[in-house]
Write a protein that holds these residues in place. Structure first.
Motif, mmCIF file in Angstrom:
data_model
loop_
_atom_site.group_PDB
_atom_site.id
_atom_site.type_symbol
_atom_site.label_atom_id
_atom_site.label_comp_id
_atom_site.label_asym_id
_atom_site.label_seq_id
_atom_site.Cartn_x
_atom_site.Cartn_y
_atom_site.Cartn_z
ATOM 1 N N MET A 14 0.834 -1.198 0.000
ATOM 2 C CA MET A 14 0.000 0.000 0.000
ATOM 3 C C MET A 14 0.873 1.254 0.000
ATOM 4 S SD MET A 14 -2.945 1.206 2.740
ATOM 5 C CE MET A 14 -3.880 2.713 2.436
ATOM 6 N N GLY A 15 1.940 1.226 0.817
ATOM 7 C CA GLY A 15 2.852 2.366 0.908
ATOM 8 C C GLY A 15 3.477 2.704 -0.436
ATOM 9 N N GLN A 16 3.884 1.663 -1.171
ATOM 10 C CA GLN A 16 4.500 1.910 -2.480
ATOM 11 C C GLN A 16 3.506 2.516 -3.461
ATOM 12 O OE1 GLN A 16 6.025 -1.977 -3.178
ATOM 13 N NE2 GLN A 16 7.763 -1.656 -1.791
ATOM 14 N N LYS A 17 2.280 2.039 -3.392
ATOM 15 C CA LYS A 17 1.238 2.555 -4.287
ATOM 16 C C LYS A 17 0.985 4.050 -4.014
ATOM 17 C CE LYS A 17 -1.791 -0.853 -5.020
ATOM 18 N NZ LYS A 17 -3.038 -1.654 -4.839
ATOM 19 N N VAL A 18 0.887 4.367 -2.726
ATOM 20 C CA VAL A 18 0.643 5.753 -2.328
ATOM 21 C C VAL A 18 1.809 6.641 -2.757
ATOM 22 C CG1 VAL A 18 0.499 7.263 -0.309
ATOM 23 C CG2 VAL A 18 -0.859 5.173 -0.395
ATOM 24 N N ARG A 19 2.994 6.115 -2.548
ATOM 25 C CA ARG A 19 4.216 6.873 -2.850
ATOM 26 C C ARG A 19 4.293 7.222 -4.332
ATOM 27 N NH1 ARG A 19 7.542 9.170 -3.808
ATOM 28 N NH2 ARG A 19 9.609 9.500 -2.936
ATOM 29 N N LEU A 20 3.924 6.244 -5.177
ATOM 30 C CA LEU A 20 3.955 6.438 -6.622
ATOM 31 C C LEU A 20 2.885 7.444 -7.034
ATOM 32 C CD1 LEU A 20 5.696 5.190 -8.787
ATOM 33 C CD2 LEU A 20 3.896 3.527 -9.246
ATOM 34 N N MET A 21 1.718 7.317 -6.430
ATOM 35 C CA MET A 21 0.634 8.251 -6.744
ATOM 36 C C MET A 21 1.048 9.678 -6.413
ATOM 37 S SD MET A 21 -3.233 8.476 -5.188
ATOM 38 C CE MET A 21 -4.272 9.879 -5.661
ATOM 39 N N LEU A 22 1.685 9.850 -5.261
ATOM 40 C CA LEU A 22 2.113 11.180 -4.827
ATOM 41 C C LEU A 22 3.139 11.753 -5.797
ATOM 42 C CD1 LEU A 22 2.245 13.478 -2.776
ATOM 43 C CD2 LEU A 22 3.840 12.105 -1.415
ATOM 44 N N LYS B 169 -8.834 5.646 -5.736
ATOM 45 C CA LYS B 169 -9.832 4.591 -5.483
ATOM 46 C C LYS B 169 -9.139 3.283 -5.057
ATOM 47 C CE LYS B 169 -13.989 2.621 -5.904
ATOM 48 N NZ LYS B 169 -13.536 1.424 -5.194
ATOM 49 N N ALA B 170 -8.089 2.906 -5.768
ATOM 50 C CA ALA B 170 -7.373 1.654 -5.460
ATOM 51 C C ALA B 170 -6.769 1.720 -4.063
ATOM 52 C CB ALA B 170 -6.294 1.400 -6.501
ATOM 53 N N ILE B 171 -6.337 2.910 -3.675
ATOM 54 C CA ILE B 171 -5.738 3.060 -2.347
ATOM 55 C C ILE B 171 -6.809 2.938 -1.262
ATOM 56 C CG2 ILE B 171 -4.653 4.786 -0.840
ATOM 57 C CD1 ILE B 171 -2.986 5.535 -3.388
ATOM 58 N N ASP B 172 -7.964 3.531 -1.514
ATOM 59 C CA ASP B 172 -9.072 3.378 -0.559
ATOM 60 C C ASP B 172 -9.453 1.901 -0.415
ATOM 61 O OD1 ASP B 172 -9.069 6.087 -0.211
ATOM 62 O OD2 ASP B 172 -10.843 6.472 -1.418
ATOM 63 N N ASP B 173 -9.403 1.171 -1.529
ATOM 64 C CA ASP B 173 -9.720 -0.266 -1.471
ATOM 65 C C ASP B 173 -8.678 -1.022 -0.644
ATOM 66 O OD1 ASP B 173 -11.886 0.253 -3.042
ATOM 67 O OD2 ASP B 173 -11.018 -0.496 -4.901
ATOM 68 N N ASP B 174 -7.402 -0.706 -0.849
ATOM 69 C CA ASP B 174 -6.339 -1.313 -0.034
ATOM 70 C C ASP B 174 -6.612 -1.081 1.453
ATOM 71 O OD1 ASP B 174 -4.963 -2.151 -2.213
ATOM 72 O OD2 ASP B 174 -3.191 -0.900 -1.912
#
Lengths: 241, 241
Positions: B133-141, B164-169
């Protein structure tokens, strides 16, 4: 609007535009406060119909934010305000951001009730604790908005300091919840909902604190985010140049 | 700064002031991203020294916020910008607010580790889940900031949709945590820390989303907070008048 500190321009239309920004901010804040009251009443009283209403009305607070933001941008673009007028417009822009978040947090509290499993209610002691915290937050918010309306830096600082007591309430409730969960696994789901509500209230306190900071900025012309308590006192004590 | 969309005034000093606002925002964002990386590395690797460092460095991000905010206020007061210049200054003011909160959230993640009882660590599956999840958020940012730098509304909208994908995570991790707590009371304290970290990451995603909204505002001149996905697409597709 009775605040004599706003206005005094040759253009009466310009004065009215500035005052309208504040009037509409206060209307938006009244709505957000109502949402918060309703959300807490719904949560405490297990009133799912009221909770659903809070959830549905969130859009109204959001609409206010968009309207006021456009009004402020229009003032900035057409009037090119300077000095205290510029600070007023920027403070309103910052404050609507906080009020919009308070509306979101009211919705989050309402949703905590809607997510509860039927018949599985928090214990009375938990509800009492959260109700007391809710009243404290509500009063702080009301005082923060009054200080903003009056552009009263001294009062704003006094209100800002109340945030500490709210953070303490939050820590106590979380501790209490943790031991309830440890003692009885059946309490876990409901204690997590209580935690959600407590966290939302703690965040409302933070936003009330932000509104106090905007008031000090508006009155004293200094950005006071992240200052220590002693530094805040110095800023508030200082006469404007 | 390479962005040719900023500037073009008769006054080169004014161009430089506007570009400086963006350059400093990006420096501030680089620092906040480093804080977030360090906080996640500390949490995953149980590195309390690094966590302490994240906690101590939060002030640096805050100092940036105060500096940039004063720089922007100074531009507003002295240059009285209009049209796209005004939007640029307002967007930077909004974005520093989000970046400052991301710094706060990195600190919260670091504190989650510091509060853990000695030797009581999350299970590997929990750590893996939160790391992803952290990596996904980091990339989005990172992508949100790149779209802001390029004033690229199309990319901003694409990035905004990743939230949306992050909220699902987040929902999945919370569900997982809940069942772990239900099954084993000894997991409660540590699962609450995992929940805190997941919540912080979910909030970072919200702030990245906000930055995308500021980019669309900057590019298209429309406040797009609270719009539906279809409405957002319409705003982004529309050519500027």
């Amino acid at each position: 609007m009775p605040n004599s500190k706003i206005g005094g321009h040759y253009s009466q239309a310009y004065d009215e535009e500035l005052q309208q920004a504040v009037v509409r901010l206060l209307q938006m804040a009244a709505l957000a406060q109502q949402q918060l009251d309703d959300a807490m009443a719904a949560f405490i009283g297990a009133d799912t119909e009221l909770a659903q209403q809070v959830k549905d009305f969130d859009r109204k607070v959001n609409n206010f934010e968009v309207d006021i933001s456009e009004h402020c941008l229009d003032i900035l673009a057409r009037r090119q305000p300077a000095a205290s007028d510029l600070r007023l417009v920027l403070s309103v822009l910052k404050a609507i951001n906080d009020v919009e978040r308070i509306g979101d947090l009211a919705k989050r509290i309402a949703k905590a009730l809607l997510k509860e499993e039927q018949g599985n209610r928090p214990q009375q002691s938990q509800l009492d604790e959260i109700a007391v915290m809710g009243q404290k937050v509500r009063l702080m918010l009301q005082r923060a908005l009054a200080a903003f309306e009056q552009i009263d830096a001294e009062n704003a600082l006094a209100v800002l300091r109340e945030d500490k007591a709210i953070d303490d309430d939050y820590a106590r409730i979380m501790q209490h919840n943790l031991s309830m969960m440890m003692n009885d696994a059946r309490q876990i789901a409901i204690s997590l909902q209580i935690s959600n509500v407590a966290k939302a209230l703690e965040r409302v306190g933070d936003h009330a604190r932000n509104i106090c900071e905007h008031t000090i900025f508006l009155s004293k012309g200094r950005n006071v985010a992240h200052l220590s308590d002693a530094e805040l006192q110095q800023v508030v004590d200082k006469k404007r140049d």
